[in-house]
Motif scaffolding. Structure first.
Motif, PDB file in Angstrom:
ATOM      1  N   GLY A 156     -32.096 -30.354 -69.059  1.00 58.95           N
ATOM      2  CA  GLY A 156     -33.115 -30.794 -68.206  1.00 58.95           C
ATOM      3  C   GLY A 156     -34.169 -29.823 -68.039  1.00 58.95           C
ATOM      4  N   ALA A 157     -35.571 -30.240 -68.030  1.00 61.19           N
ATOM      5  CA  ALA A 157     -36.524 -29.095 -67.850  1.00 61.19           C
ATOM      6  C   ALA A 157     -37.695 -29.385 -66.775  1.00 61.19           C
ATOM      7  CB  ALA A 157     -37.315 -28.948 -69.336  1.00 61.19           C
ATOM      8  N   GLY A 158     -37.510 -30.737 -66.169  1.00 61.19           N
ATOM      9  CA  GLY A 158     -38.621 -31.088 -65.188  1.00 61.19           C
ATOM     10  C   GLY A 158     -38.936 -30.285 -64.186  1.00 61.19           C
ATOM     11  N   GLU A 159     -37.908 -29.545 -63.542  1.00 59.58           N
ATOM     12  CA  GLU A 159     -37.921 -29.123 -62.225  1.00 59.58           C
ATOM     13  C   GLU A 159     -37.810 -27.409 -62.113  1.00 59.58           C
ATOM     14  OE1 GLU A 159     -36.216 -32.418 -59.428  1.00 59.58           O
ATOM     15  OE2 GLU A 159     -35.153 -31.847 -60.963  1.00 59.58           O
ATOM     16  N   THR A 160     -37.596 -26.793 -63.335  1.00 57.67           N
ATOM     17  CA  THR A 160     -37.310 -25.372 -63.308  1.00 57.67           C
ATOM     18  C   THR A 160     -38.238 -24.588 -62.849  1.00 57.67           C
ATOM     19  OG1 THR A 160     -37.503 -25.260 -65.675  1.00 57.67           O
ATOM     20  CG2 THR A 160     -35.354 -25.467 -65.128  1.00 57.67           C
ATOM     21  N   PRO A 174     -29.198 -25.644 -65.464  1.00 58.62           N
ATOM     22  CA  PRO A 174     -30.217 -25.050 -66.098  1.00 58.62           C
ATOM     23  C   PRO A 174     -30.447 -23.562 -65.416  1.00 58.62           C
ATOM     24  CG  PRO A 174     -31.180 -27.022 -65.772  1.00 58.62           C
ATOM     25  CD  PRO A 174     -30.050 -26.849 -65.092  1.00 58.62           C
ATOM     26  N   PHE A 175     -30.905 -22.553 -66.289  1.00 55.18           N
ATOM     27  CA  PHE A 175     -30.969 -21.325 -65.189  1.00 55.18           C
ATOM     28  C   PHE A 175     -31.735 -20.469 -65.945  1.00 55.18           C
ATOM     29  CE2 PHE A 175     -28.831 -18.635 -68.717  1.00 55.18           C
ATOM     30  CZ  PHE A 175     -28.047 -19.830 -69.339  1.00 55.18           C
ATOM     31  N   GLY A 176     -32.077 -19.294 -65.515  1.00 56.93           N
ATOM     32  CA  GLY A 176     -33.138 -18.375 -66.187  1.00 56.93           C
ATOM     33  C   GLY A 176     -33.887 -17.279 -65.211  1.00 56.93           C
ATOM     34  N   THR A 177     -34.571 -16.510 -65.620  1.00 59.45           N
ATOM     35  CA  THR A 177     -35.202 -15.428 -64.830  1.00 59.45           C
ATOM     36  C   THR A 177     -36.649 -15.707 -65.057  1.00 59.45           C
ATOM     37  OG1 THR A 177     -33.364 -13.620 -65.266  1.00 59.45           O
ATOM     38  CG2 THR A 177     -35.539 -13.150 -64.792  1.00 59.45           C
ATOM     39  N   GLU A 191     -57.752  -4.424 -49.163  1.00 59.33           N
ATOM     40  CA  GLU A 191     -59.005  -4.638 -48.277  1.00 59.33           C
ATOM     41  C   GLU A 191     -59.291  -6.246 -47.977  1.00 59.33           C
ATOM     42  OE1 GLU A 191     -60.891  -2.103 -47.341  1.00 59.33           O
ATOM     43  OE2 GLU A 191     -59.243  -0.854 -48.345  1.00 59.33           O
ATOM     44  N   THR A 192     -58.826  -6.969 -48.924  1.00 54.11           N
ATOM     45  CA  THR A 192     -59.097  -8.324 -48.771  1.00 54.11           C
ATOM     46  C   THR A 192     -58.065  -9.307 -48.659  1.00 54.11           C
ATOM     47  OG1 THR A 192     -58.979  -8.822 -51.437  1.00 54.11           O
ATOM     48  CG2 THR A 192     -61.162  -8.122 -50.467  1.00 54.11           C
ATOM     49  N   GLY A 193     -56.951  -8.638 -48.709  1.00 51.99           N
ATOM     50  CA  GLY A 193     -55.677  -9.510 -48.686  1.00 51.99           C
ATOM     51  C   GLY A 193     -55.435 -10.432 -49.822  1.00 51.99           C
ATOM     52  N   THR A 194     -56.174 -10.379 -50.945  1.00 53.44           N
ATOM     53  CA  THR A 194     -55.974 -11.024 -52.066  1.00 53.44           C
ATOM     54  C   THR A 194     -54.880 -10.836 -53.132  1.00 53.44           C
ATOM     55  OG1 THR A 194     -58.421 -11.434 -52.134  1.00 53.44           O
ATOM     56  CG2 THR A 194     -57.280 -12.242 -54.023  1.00 53.44           C
ATOM     57  N   THR A 195     -54.207 -11.800 -53.657  1.00 48.74           N
ATOM     58  CA  THR A 195     -53.176 -11.556 -54.695  1.00 48.74           C
ATOM     59  C   THR A 195     -53.848 -11.765 -55.985  1.00 48.74           C
ATOM     60  OG1 THR A 195     -51.346 -12.019 -53.006  1.00 48.74           O
ATOM     61  CG2 THR A 195     -50.871 -12.026 -55.378  1.00 48.74           C
ATOM     62  N   GLU A 196     -53.399 -10.882 -56.936  1.00 45.86           N
ATOM     63  CA  GLU A 196     -53.766 -11.299 -58.225  1.00 45.86           C
ATOM     64  C   GLU A 196     -52.387 -11.203 -58.862  1.00 45.86           C
ATOM     65  OE1 GLU A 196     -56.251  -9.629 -62.044  1.00 45.86           O
ATOM     66  OE2 GLU A 196     -55.756  -8.312 -60.273  1.00 45.86           O
ATOM     67  N   VAL A 197     -52.218 -12.388 -59.652  1.00 45.72           N
ATOM     68  CA  VAL A 197     -51.046 -12.533 -60.485  1.00 45.72           C
ATOM     69  C   VAL A 197     -51.557 -11.786 -61.975  1.00 45.72           C
ATOM     70  CG1 VAL A 197     -49.211 -13.833 -61.428  1.00 45.72           C
ATOM     71  CG2 VAL A 197     -50.053 -14.365 -59.467  1.00 45.72           C
ATOM     72  N   GLN A 198     -50.546 -10.739 -62.271  1.00 42.57           N
ATOM     73  CA  GLN A 198     -51.055  -9.813 -63.484  1.00 42.57           C
ATOM     74  C   GLN A 198     -50.488 -10.460 -64.658  1.00 42.57           C
ATOM     75  OE1 GLN A 198     -51.186  -5.691 -62.736  1.00 42.57           O
ATOM     76  NE2 GLN A 198     -53.220  -5.884 -61.562  1.00 42.57           N
ATOM     77  N   LYS A 199     -49.162 -10.588 -64.111  1.00 48.76           N
ATOM     78  CA  LYS A 199     -48.253 -11.051 -65.344  1.00 48.76           C
ATOM     79  C   LYS A 199     -47.248 -12.170 -64.877  1.00 48.76           C
ATOM     80  CE  LYS A 199     -47.506  -7.545 -68.983  1.00 48.76           C
ATOM     81  NZ  LYS A 199     -46.694  -6.410 -69.373  1.00 48.76           N
ATOM     82  N   TYR A 200     -46.883 -13.158 -65.814  1.00 51.67           N
ATOM     83  CA  TYR A 200     -45.775 -13.987 -65.258  1.00 51.67           C
ATOM     84  C   TYR A 200     -44.995 -14.317 -66.543  1.00 51.67           C
ATOM     85  CZ  TYR A 200     -43.146 -17.396 -62.586  1.00 51.67           C
ATOM     86  OH  TYR A 200     -42.363 -17.951 -61.915  1.00 51.67           O
ATOM     87  N   VAL A 201     -43.765 -13.980 -66.404  1.00 48.45           N
ATOM     88  CA  VAL A 201     -42.882 -14.077 -67.528  1.00 48.45           C
ATOM     89  C   VAL A 201     -41.679 -15.132 -66.963  1.00 48.45           C
ATOM     90  CG1 VAL A 201     -40.911 -12.710 -68.794  1.00 48.45           C
ATOM     91  CG2 VAL A 201     -43.332 -12.053 -68.656  1.00 48.45           C
ATOM     92  N   ALA A 202     -41.395 -16.136 -67.812  1.00 49.10           N
ATOM     93  CA  ALA A 202     -40.369 -17.046 -67.689  1.00 49.10           C
ATOM     94  C   ALA A 202     -39.489 -17.172 -68.803  1.00 49.10           C
ATOM     95  CB  ALA A 202     -41.059 -18.448 -67.105  1.00 49.10           C
ATOM     96  N   VAL A 203     -38.328 -16.809 -68.427  1.00 51.60           N
ATOM     97  CA  VAL A 203     -37.269 -17.030 -69.608  1.00 51.60           C
ATOM     98  C   VAL A 203     -36.248 -18.237 -68.935  1.00 51.60           C
ATOM     99  CG1 VAL A 203     -35.281 -16.260 -70.990  1.00 51.60           C
ATOM    100  CG2 VAL A 203     -37.386 -14.853 -70.714  1.00 51.60           C
ATOM    101  N   ASP A 204     -36.536 -19.382 -69.599  1.00 58.68           N
ATOM    102  CA  ASP A 204     -35.554 -20.441 -69.077  1.00 58.68           C
ATOM    103  C   ASP A 204     -34.473 -20.800 -70.029  1.00 58.68           C
ATOM    104  OD1 ASP A 204     -36.974 -21.227 -66.525  1.00 58.68           O
ATOM    105  OD2 ASP A 204     -38.685 -21.427 -67.963  1.00 58.68           O
ATOM    106  N   HIS A 226     -44.701 -24.900 -67.697  1.00 56.67           N
ATOM    107  CA  HIS A 226     -46.165 -24.524 -66.974  1.00 56.67           C
ATOM    108  C   HIS A 226     -46.352 -25.030 -65.618  1.00 56.67           C
ATOM    109  CE1 HIS A 226     -47.261 -23.030 -71.273  1.00 56.67           C
ATOM    110  NE2 HIS A 226     -46.666 -22.186 -70.936  1.00 56.67           N
ATOM    111  N   GLY A 227     -46.406 -26.455 -65.978  1.00 55.02           N
ATOM    112  CA  GLY A 227     -46.596 -27.268 -64.615  1.00 55.02           C
ATOM    113  C   GLY A 227     -45.930 -27.067 -63.438  1.00 55.02           C
ATOM    114  N   GLY A 228     -44.563 -26.672 -63.812  1.00 51.37           N
ATOM    115  CA  GLY A 228     -43.507 -26.599 -62.703  1.00 51.37           C
ATOM    116  C   GLY A 228     -44.057 -25.042 -62.000  1.00 51.37           C
TER     117      GLY A 228
END
Lengths: 149, 784
Positions: B736-740, B634-637, B647-660, B676-678
């Motif tokens: 197979g999709a369990g670990e991607t 399996p593969f993807g981006t 100022e605080t070192g905090t990372t905010e994830v603004q977008k998450y795109v998965a194409v598997d 999602h869980g992976g």
């Protein structure tokens, strides 16, 4: 883990010294102490019930006091183990006359802990140690004052 | 093939009703009369001689049945087995006693067990067992452990080096000498702690009358455990039943056979009573195998236009105090072979040092070896982009294996089945709005804000695996899978599978497969798994293999059923099998659709057997053993967009795109859940999770209050897309999709953060990117 701090007792230096080295003080003032048997000069077997966070239980071990430099300073060595894990510590306790009838007790030591108390409760250990030390010294102060009055 | 719509339908998970209403039978839910309970006394020292064990007080306490030390059980329980014996790398497997004898080697190493009538009594009595230790010097870091003069865990494992494994293809040295660009980087892939909802546990019931042992076990592979339990207890395999029907998650941590389970079985046999042991969460943190923990030194050679010519990895894997069941295979075969990723890299060299230290054992953890390979490779791609001035997208495209080049054999000798890497990348770029994002990044930078975009164009190896490959790699087992499809007289079906789902939803997807193939309604199909007394031998669930391998066995068994039923239908319809159409569970005569029999009609006729076709046997059942010819790839981006607050070192994830690209998908909703869980788990490695030890070998992150398993608020929204490139390796064309998700997400998040911080001159930092670490790094840069 390093622990250090100080506590000012409203009593003369010699009185504080005498009281600190009196085994009855350990028995009366150490929170959770369940057993204290003298095994030698300034050496005791000790059992103590302590809770650090959710890790509660009884530690059995030894206390040894050495390098006595009356009434200024001494070394204390403590080790204990039980289901909650083990604790080992060495430290120096110094007494300083403040010139106003009070005595400042300064302590500095190195504590090693292991087992559940090390893995789950280590980050709470600093505050718990400080609480125990403060309770101990305030009890010492109370005992001296009781005796004096 | 039938044309029902079950293949590809988002059918709701049928197992959930039982699991969500407390009606599942997890190990701790199972009750047997006269059960006694076990509590384990564990070493608080990471390395110590055990000088004395005084159990006299404990033995006198209420309800106590017995106290056993390691020495007491030496003749009853053999050492914990290691089942991945790497060839040709001087592998040393030290003796791993279920209860330590003479010496404890990590905090949590069992020293004694107490058996009592209830668990409270067992725990209280365990408190009263007095153990004297003589502490020894401790080593927890793998690089320190191999140095001369380091504390030695074993007399017969010099420098704590359990093995040195090498793999090479091409000639890296030559490539490096002629390279325009050389990049070197050290990566720490930190230690992680798996957090299955159900901790480990066992109920072992030995019947001295019949000589049989029944074991309810938290296992991902009950047949492997039955085989190993037979080996360590001496009870013949046919007299052991392992039942792992309901298991609350594993993520790899329930593949190994552990000491606790073995001891319970050994003592059950000794006492002739059922013995139960359920791990507490605190025990789980120190004794259930951890994951990852690599230190990787990477050298990359490339041309000035960004084409990679070679990669070399010299690495150190921390295996903890003993070699766990599958441990040696994880940082070697599952890691080194994947160092080419989706790229054409002609010269690859990998040296992996497997090191023993005074820490908890490590073994497979979701992705197992492949996340480590993908992480370092995807980080190197970004460093190469920086070095060449190319966009990270462009540098990846220049190195991709092209769609017309499959099957493609990479330098590490794996043959990739199929792929179309640009297609997944294109779709992900469109979903995320890449061009606008780069503009936005520029604008924000001019305002002193730090936006970052990170890529991970991954490929992974799934569907473990051809058994011949298992043998070549030294895995002490096969990797085929079995299935039995049994159609009852009423036309309803029971399906037995050797795969062992423990949260993945295969009771649903496998029923969809059988329904799709046979036309038997979904609700008329029961999937049975996990109970070795009911199912045929199987190798279990890990390595994203259940559907790719186990599902294939089910498909072939179903097809054999349909073939037999067709012959019966032809007989019943006074026609010949060639003249029978099969459609959605109905057999009809070609050209006369009114002349038909349903598969249910045939099932009844086959069982009654009043009028069998010539040469046919009664019944409608088939068993199939499927051994794939290759892995799947399996593969993807994945693209992650973050903003780091300087100022605080905090990372905010603004977008998450998965194409598997997982090939065909049986149940899109379940696959989305796996993805999602992976991603959540991989993102957690990038941002939150880290198993920390102090110098004395004490685990500092020994609870969920200290170890940051992500909570709801830590997980961003995810946009999930898919491309479909089928595989020829199995009849469903799926991969197979369990670990991607776990494999892809970690580098995407890290690359995004480093991209965000790049105006500050930061090129690399090690995980996890906690606010404190990021803030410190920013302060350091600003100060200099």
């Amino acid at each position: 883990m390093k622990i250090s701090g100080s506590y000012t007792v409203n009593a003369e230096q010699q009185a504080v010294w005498d009281r600190l080295l009196d085994p009855d003080t350990l028995w009366n003032c150490l929170p959770g102490v369940q057993k204290l048997d003298k095994t030698g000069e300034n050496e005791y077997d000790l059992a103590m019930n302590v809770g650090v966070g959710m890790i509660k239980g009884t530690y059995e071990g030894k206390v040894r006091i050495s390098d006595l430099n009356e009434p200024h300073d001494y070394q204390m060595y403590v080790e204990g183990s039980g289901r909650p894990g083990f604790v080992k510590g060495t430290g120096k306790i110094e007494l300083a006359d403040q010139g106003d009838g009070t005595t400042e007790i300064t302590y500095a030591g190195d504590v090693e802990v292991g087992g559940p108390v090390g893995s789950v409760a280590q980050r709470m250990l600093g505050s718990v140690s400080k609480r125990i030390v403060d309770q101990f010294f305030s009890c010492v102060e109370e005992q001296i004052n009781k005796q004096g009055s | 093939m039938a044309v029902t719509r079950m293949f590809g339908a988002s059918v709701k998970r049928r197992e959930d009703a039982r699991m969500m209403t407390g009606r599942a039978h997890y190990t701790d839910d199972v009750r047997r009369n006269h059960t006694v309970h076990m509590s384990v006394v564990r070493s608080p020292y990471a390395h110590a001689n055990i000088t004395n064990i005084d159990s006299s007080e404990a033995a006198q306490m209420p309800g106590v049945v017995g106290v056993f030390t390691g020495a007491d059980l030496v003749d009853d329980v053999a050492p914990v087995p290691c089942a991945w014996l790497l060839p040709d790398c001087n592998l040393k497997v030290p003796e791993y006693r279920a209860i330590a004898v003479d010496k404890a080697r990590f905090v949590g190493d069992p020293v004694a067990v107490v058996i009592a009538e209830d668990r409270y009594q067992a725990e209280d009595a365990a408190d009263a067992v007095k153990v004297s230790y003589e502490p020894l010097d401790v080593v927890t870091n793998q690089e320190a452990a191999v140095k001369d003069g380091a504390p030695q865990l074993y007399d017969d494992v010099p420098n704590n080096l359990a093995f040195q494994w090498k793999l090479s293809g091409g000639n890296f040295e030559e490539a490096n000498q002629s390279a325009d660009i050389r990049i070197s980087q050290r990566f720490v892939n930190q230690r992680l702690i798996p957090n299955a909802m159900e901790t480990r546990g066992v109920l072992a019931d030995y019947n001295p009358g019949s000589g049989s042992l029944e074991v309810w076990l938290t296992s991902q592979n009950p047949h492997i455990h039955r085989l190993l339990l037979s080996a360590v207890t001496g009870i013949p395999e046919m007299n052991i039943r392992v039942d792992s029907t309901d298991v609350g998650g594993g993520f790899g941590s329930k593949i190994p056979l552990y000491g606790g389970e073995m001891i319970a079985c050994g003592i059950a046999k000794k006492l002739g009573k059922p013995v139960k042991w359920m791990e507490s969460r605190r025990e789980n943190y120190v004794t259930t195998a951890h994951g990852r923990d690599h230190i990787d030194y990477v050298d990359l050679a490339a041309t000035s236009d960004g084409k990679i010519t070679g990669i070399r990895v010299e690495a150190y894997a921390n295996h903890g105090a003993y070699l766990s069941t599958a441990a040696p295979g994880v940082p070697t075969w599952l890691f080194g072979t994947m160092l080419s990723g989706p790229y054409k890299i002609p010269n690859i060299e990998c040296t992996m040092n497997g090191v023993l230290t005074n820490t908890t054992t490590t073994d497979a953890y979701r992705g197992a070896g492949r996340p480590e390979a993908t992480y370092l490779l995807e980080r190197m791609m970004d460093l190469l982009a920086k070095e060449t001035g190319l966009d990270p997208v462009e540098v990846r495209r220049r190195n991709f294996i092209q769609p017309d080049e499959f099957p493609y054999t990479v330098a590490t000798t794996l043959q990739y089945d199929s792929g179309n890497y640009d297609a997944a990348l294109d779709q992900a770029l469109e979903m995320v709005g890449y061009e606008e994002l780069r503009k936005k990044q520029e604008d924000l930078r001019s305002q002193g804000r730090y936006l970052g975009i990170g890529f991970s164009t991954y490929v992974e190896v799934c569907g473990l695996a051809p058994s011949s490959a298992a043998g070549m790699m030294g895995f002490q087992g096969g990797l085929w899978e079995s299935a039995t499809v049994r159609v009852h007289p009423s036309g309803k079906a029971t399906v037995l599978t050797g795969a062992s789902p423990h949260g993945q939803g295969e009771e649903t997807t496998f029923a969809q497969l059988v329904s799709h193939e046979t036309g038997i309604p979904f609700h008329d199909i029961e999937i049975v798994h996990g109970d070795t007394d009911r199912i045929p031998f199987g190798w279990g669930t890990y390595g994203s293999r259940s559907t790719a391998v186990g599902g294939s066995a089910i498909v072939y068994a179903s097809r054999n059923i349909v073939e037999k039923a067709k012959r019966f239908a032809a007989h019943m319809l006074e026609s010949s099998p060639e003249d029978i159409d099969f459609n959605d569970g109905v057999f009809s005569v070609k050209g006369s659709p009114e002349r038909s029999k349903t598969i249910q009609d045939v099932a009844l006729a086959a069982h009654l057997a009043w009028d069998l076709p010539e040469g046919e046997k009664p019944g409608l059942e088939d068993s199939y053993f499927f051994d794939p010819t290759n892995f799947t790839f399996p593969f993807g981006t994945h693209i992650c967009v973050v903003e780091v607050d300087a100022e605080t070192g905090t990372t905010e994830v603004q977008k998450y795109v998965a194409v598997d690209d997982l090939g065909n998908v049986i149940n899109p909703m379940i696959v989305d859940g796996q993805v999602h869980g992976g991603i959540a788990q991989g993102l957690a490695q990038a941002l939150y999770e880290y198993a920390a030890y102090d110098e004395g070998g004490q685990l500092l992150t020994g609870s969920m209050m200290d170890y940051c398993v992500p909570k709801f608020e830590h997980i961003p929204h995810m946009d999930v897309g898919r491309t479909v490139t089928t595989t020829p390796v199995n009849p469903m064309g799926l991969k197979g999709a369990g670990e991607t998700g776990t494999i892809a997400s970690t580098p995407a998040v890290v690359n995004a953060i480093i991209d965000a911080l790049s105006p500050l001159g930061i090129k690399h930092m090690d995980m996890p990117f906690t606010p404190q670490r990021v803030w410190e790094a920013i302060q350091e840069r600003k100060g200099s």
